[in-house]
Design a protein around this motif. Sequence first.
Motif, PDB file in Angstrom:
ATOM      1  N   LEU A 129     -67.052  30.816  28.012  1.00  0.00           N
ATOM      2  CA  LEU A 129     -67.011  30.277  26.645  1.00  0.00           C
ATOM      3  C   LEU A 129     -68.408  30.155  26.032  1.00  0.00           C
ATOM      4  CD1 LEU A 129     -64.303  27.484  26.960  1.00  0.00           C
ATOM      5  CD2 LEU A 129     -64.141  29.578  25.639  1.00  0.00           C
ATOM      6  N   GLY A 130     -69.456  30.363  26.851  1.00  0.00           N
ATOM      7  CA  GLY A 130     -70.803  30.349  26.298  1.00  0.00           C
ATOM      8  C   GLY A 130     -71.699  29.226  26.777  1.00  0.00           C
ATOM      9  N   VAL A 131     -71.211  28.382  27.678  1.00  0.00           N
ATOM     10  CA  VAL A 131     -72.041  27.307  28.223  1.00  0.00           C
ATOM     11  C   VAL A 131     -72.894  27.912  29.334  1.00  0.00           C
ATOM     12  CG1 VAL A 131     -72.014  25.021  29.286  1.00  0.00           C
ATOM     13  CG2 VAL A 131     -70.192  25.681  27.733  1.00  0.00           C
ATOM     14  N   SER A 132     -74.175  27.541  29.406  1.00  0.00           N
ATOM     15  CA  SER A 132     -75.054  28.127  30.412  1.00  0.00           C
ATOM     16  C   SER A 132     -74.670  27.648  31.808  1.00  0.00           C
ATOM     17  CB  SER A 132     -76.514  27.766  30.131  1.00  0.00           C
ATOM     18  OG  SER A 132     -76.735  26.399  30.387  1.00  0.00           O
ATOM     19  N   GLU A 133     -74.955  28.492  32.800  1.00  0.00           N
ATOM     20  CA  GLU A 133     -74.629  28.157  34.186  1.00  0.00           C
ATOM     21  C   GLU A 133     -75.357  26.897  34.627  1.00  0.00           C
ATOM     22  OE1 GLU A 133     -74.492  31.161  37.267  1.00  0.00           O
ATOM     23  OE2 GLU A 133     -74.492  32.701  35.702  1.00  0.00           O
ATOM     24  N   LYS A 165     -60.404  21.229  27.456  1.00  0.00           N
ATOM     25  CA  LYS A 165     -59.237  20.831  26.665  1.00  0.00           C
ATOM     26  C   LYS A 165     -59.326  21.388  25.248  1.00  0.00           C
ATOM     27  CE  LYS A 165     -58.335  16.597  29.208  1.00  0.00           C
ATOM     28  NZ  LYS A 165     -58.440  15.139  29.210  1.00  0.00           N
ATOM     29  N   ARG A 166     -60.537  21.602  24.746  1.00  0.00           N
ATOM     30  CA  ARG A 166     -60.746  22.119  23.394  1.00  0.00           C
ATOM     31  C   ARG A 166     -61.723  23.302  23.432  1.00  0.00           C
ATOM     32  NH1 ARG A 166     -57.807  18.495  21.554  1.00  0.00           N
ATOM     33  NH2 ARG A 166     -58.117  16.285  21.290  1.00  0.00           N
ATOM     34  N   PRO A 167     -61.249  24.477  23.874  1.00  0.00           N
ATOM     35  CA  PRO A 167     -62.147  25.626  24.037  1.00  0.00           C
ATOM     36  C   PRO A 167     -62.778  26.109  22.730  1.00  0.00           C
ATOM     37  CG  PRO A 167     -59.870  26.235  24.528  1.00  0.00           C
ATOM     38  CD  PRO A 167     -59.901  24.765  24.321  1.00  0.00           C
ATOM     39  N   ALA A 168     -62.071  26.013  21.618  1.00  0.00           N
ATOM     40  CA  ALA A 168     -62.645  26.478  20.349  1.00  0.00           C
ATOM     41  C   ALA A 168     -63.844  25.618  19.967  1.00  0.00           C
ATOM     42  CB  ALA A 168     -61.585  26.437  19.252  1.00  0.00           C
ATOM     43  N   LYS A 169     -63.748  24.329  20.198  1.00  0.00           N
ATOM     44  CA  LYS A 169     -64.846  23.412  19.892  1.00  0.00           C
ATOM     45  C   LYS A 169     -66.058  23.708  20.781  1.00  0.00           C
ATOM     46  CE  LYS A 169     -65.821  18.488  19.490  1.00  0.00           C
ATOM     47  NZ  LYS A 169     -65.303  17.127  19.708  1.00  0.00           N
ATOM     48  N   VAL A 170     -65.802  24.041  22.051  1.00  0.00           N
ATOM     49  CA  VAL A 170     -66.880  24.352  22.990  1.00  0.00           C
ATOM     50  C   VAL A 170     -67.593  25.620  22.541  1.00  0.00           C
ATOM     51  CG1 VAL A 170     -67.388  25.063  25.362  1.00  0.00           C
ATOM     52  CG2 VAL A 170     -65.796  23.200  24.933  1.00  0.00           C
ATOM     53  N   GLU A 228     -69.744  24.829  19.513  1.00  0.00           N
ATOM     54  CA  GLU A 228     -70.854  23.946  19.851  1.00  0.00           C
ATOM     55  C   GLU A 228     -71.967  24.689  20.600  1.00  0.00           C
ATOM     56  OE1 GLU A 228     -71.512  20.073  22.687  1.00  0.00           O
ATOM     57  OE2 GLU A 228     -69.626  20.244  21.589  1.00  0.00           O
ATOM     58  N   PHE A 229     -71.598  25.549  21.541  1.00  0.00           N
ATOM     59  CA  PHE A 229     -72.591  26.207  22.378  1.00  0.00           C
ATOM     60  C   PHE A 229     -72.959  27.606  21.875  1.00  0.00           C
ATOM     61  CE2 PHE A 229     -70.933  22.929  25.160  1.00  0.00           C
ATOM     62  CZ  PHE A 229     -72.084  22.443  25.738  1.00  0.00           C
ATOM     63  N   ALA A 230     -72.404  28.048  20.774  1.00  0.00           N
ATOM     64  CA  ALA A 230     -72.715  29.373  20.227  1.00  0.00           C
ATOM     65  C   ALA A 230     -74.132  29.420  19.673  1.00  0.00           C
ATOM     66  CB  ALA A 230     -71.723  29.759  19.154  1.00  0.00           C
TER      67      ALA A 230
END
Length: 57
Positions: free
Chosen positions: A25-29, A45-50, A53-55
């Motif tokens: 989803l784009g969160v760093s390792e 629970k909210r992948p679109a928000k993640v 946020e991390f884009a």
Amino acid sequence: MTRPTKAPGPKRRRQLEHRRRLIALGVSEEEVSKMNPKEIRDLLKRPAKVQKEFAGE
């Protein structure tokens, strides 16, 4: 009778799968490795928000 407890093998596999989903989803390792399992589940629970946020990072 009591319910059987969750086995450690499948639990570990689920947690690894959750970590991989967050990374996809784009969160760093590095950030994911610092999170505990509850934090990871809460984010999933909210992948679109993640993604949103991390884009920007």
